[in-house]
Design a protein around this motif. Structure first.
Motif, short mmCIF file in Angstrom:
data_model
loop_
_atom_site.label_atom_id
_atom_site.label_comp_id
_atom_site.label_asym_id
_atom_site.label_seq_id
_atom_site.Cartn_x
_atom_site.Cartn_y
_atom_site.Cartn_z
N ASN A 1 0.81 -1.15 -0.17
CA ASN A 1 0.03 0.00 0.04
C ASN A 1 0.92 1.13 -0.14
O ASN A 1 0.45 2.27 0.53
CB ASN A 1 -0.91 0.17 1.07
CG ASN A 1 -1.84 -0.89 0.86
OD1 ASN A 1 -2.44 -1.38 0.02
ND2 ASN A 1 -2.42 -1.76 2.29
N GLU A 2 2.06 1.06 -0.51
CA GLU A 2 2.77 2.30 -0.41
C GLU A 2 2.79 3.14 -2.04
O GLU A 2 2.94 4.20 -2.16
CB GLU A 2 4.54 1.84 -0.58
CG GLU A 2 4.54 1.54 0.74
CD GLU A 2 6.30 0.93 0.67
OE1 GLU A 2 6.91 0.99 -0.44
OE2 GLU A 2 6.63 0.27 1.73
N MET A 3 1.99 2.36 -2.90
CA MET A 3 1.61 2.91 -4.29
C MET A 3 0.35 2.41 -4.98
O MET A 3 0.13 1.23 -4.59
CB MET A 3 2.91 2.62 -5.15
CG MET A 3 2.88 3.54 -6.37
SD MET A 3 4.51 2.97 -7.48
CE MET A 3 3.90 1.17 -7.93
N THR A 4 -0.25 3.35 -5.52
CA THR A 4 -1.55 2.69 -6.24
C THR A 4 -1.23 2.89 -7.87
O THR A 4 -0.54 3.70 -8.35
CB THR A 4 -2.64 3.48 -5.90
OG1 THR A 4 -2.47 4.84 -6.08
CG2 THR A 4 -2.95 3.11 -4.32
N LEU A 5 -1.87 2.07 -8.58
CA LEU A 5 -1.80 2.00 -10.04
C LEU A 5 -3.25 2.63 -10.30
O LEU A 5 -4.21 2.03 -9.99
CB LEU A 5 -1.52 0.71 -10.54
CG LEU A 5 -0.25 -0.19 -10.03
CD1 LEU A 5 -0.24 -1.56 -11.01
CD2 LEU A 5 0.79 0.67 -10.32
N HIS A 6 -3.54 3.08 -11.32
CA HIS A 6 -4.54 3.76 -12.16
C HIS A 6 -4.42 3.76 -13.62
O HIS A 6 -3.53 3.93 -14.11
CB HIS A 6 -4.58 5.25 -11.71
CG HIS A 6 -4.58 5.53 -10.18
ND1 HIS A 6 -5.62 5.44 -9.35
CD2 HIS A 6 -3.31 5.73 -9.30
CE1 HIS A 6 -5.14 5.47 -8.04
NE2 HIS A 6 -4.13 5.71 -8.11
N GLY A 7 -5.52 3.40 -14.22
CA GLY A 7 -5.81 3.25 -15.66
C GLY A 7 -7.08 4.26 -16.12
O GLY A 7 -7.99 4.49 -15.52
N LEU A 8 -6.50 5.04 -16.97
CA LEU A 8 -7.17 6.27 -17.66
C LEU A 8 -7.27 6.04 -19.11
O LEU A 8 -6.28 5.78 -19.72
CB LEU A 8 -6.78 7.66 -17.15
CG LEU A 8 -6.57 7.71 -15.65
CD1 LEU A 8 -6.28 9.26 -15.11
CD2 LEU A 8 -8.13 7.66 -15.04
#
Length: 215
Positions: free
Chosen positions: A186-193
């Motif tokens: 949970n140090e980083m999140t991925l996102h798709g746009l």
């Protein structure tokens, strides 16, 4: 004959205009960025397409985004084979050195790279099948996405594959051990746009359904 030439006049004029206005008005901020280094909150992986202007879409200032651009906003799978990997190097630096909190993959409408991949996979672009085609071999990354949309109606196929480019890239990001570790802790999140250039729309990849929904 030396291949380098002086900068075109219109770019020189634009530079001087920027230096006299935006830079002059924010001189302290630029000096702070130079002295203290960058601390971007997010990495954005977007297409080289000149119509995709990441900082404008999000109203970002200098120093806010670590941006990497390539053909069709693709991320290859983790493959430390001794070859040169520009995108993988950018991901490694963003995650391990800059400690970004978010990695965003941003796809877009009317993507020429994705259209080329579609044509290649359907036999309409033999030039991209050549082993000497840098574009064709790069677009091989998207072939798994094509397999998922190959039965889509022709008028919807390009857009479907544009969104698959985002999905494939996120899946490939998770093959990098340091990305997987940062996400799982949970140090980083991925996102798709995905953005519609003409309409100014923005859609996000819903992790619950796998669909792209309006932001």
């Amino acid at each position: 004959m030396h291949p380098v030439r002086p900068l075109p006049g219109y770019l020189v004029q634009r530079y001087h205009g920027w230096k006299a206005t935006s830079y002059s008005e924010n001189r302290a901020w630029y000096r702070r960025l130079a002295d203290e280094g960058q601390r971007p909150r997010a990495m954005v992986i977007s297409c080289c397409d000149s119509r995709v202007h990441v900082t404008s879409i999000f109203g970002a200032d200098q120093g806010e985004f670590f941006i990497h651009r390539n053909i069709a906003n693709l991320v290859p799978p983790y493959q430390p084979d001794g070859n040169q990997h520009g995108t993988s190097a950018a991901v490694e630096f963003a995650v391990t050195a800059l400690k970004v909190a978010h990695v965003i993959v941003l796809g877009h409408s009317q993507c020429g790279g994705v259209k080329g991949c579609l044509d290649m996979c359907e036999g309409r672009a033999p030039e991209l099948e050549e082993s000497t085609s840098f574009v064709g071999r790069w677009m091989d990354i998207l072939r798994p996405g094509y397999e998922r949309i190959k039965d889509t109606a022709p008028e919807q196929a390009t857009r479907a594959l544009e969104k698959e480019a985002v999905v494939v890239s996120i899946q490939n990001l998770m093959t990098f051990p340091f990305v997987e570790k940062a996400v799982q802790s949970n140090e980083m999140t991925l996102h798709g746009l995905w953005t519609d250039i003409g309409e100014g729309g923005l859609e996000y990849l819903d992790p619950a359904t796998g669909d792209f929904l309006p932001v």
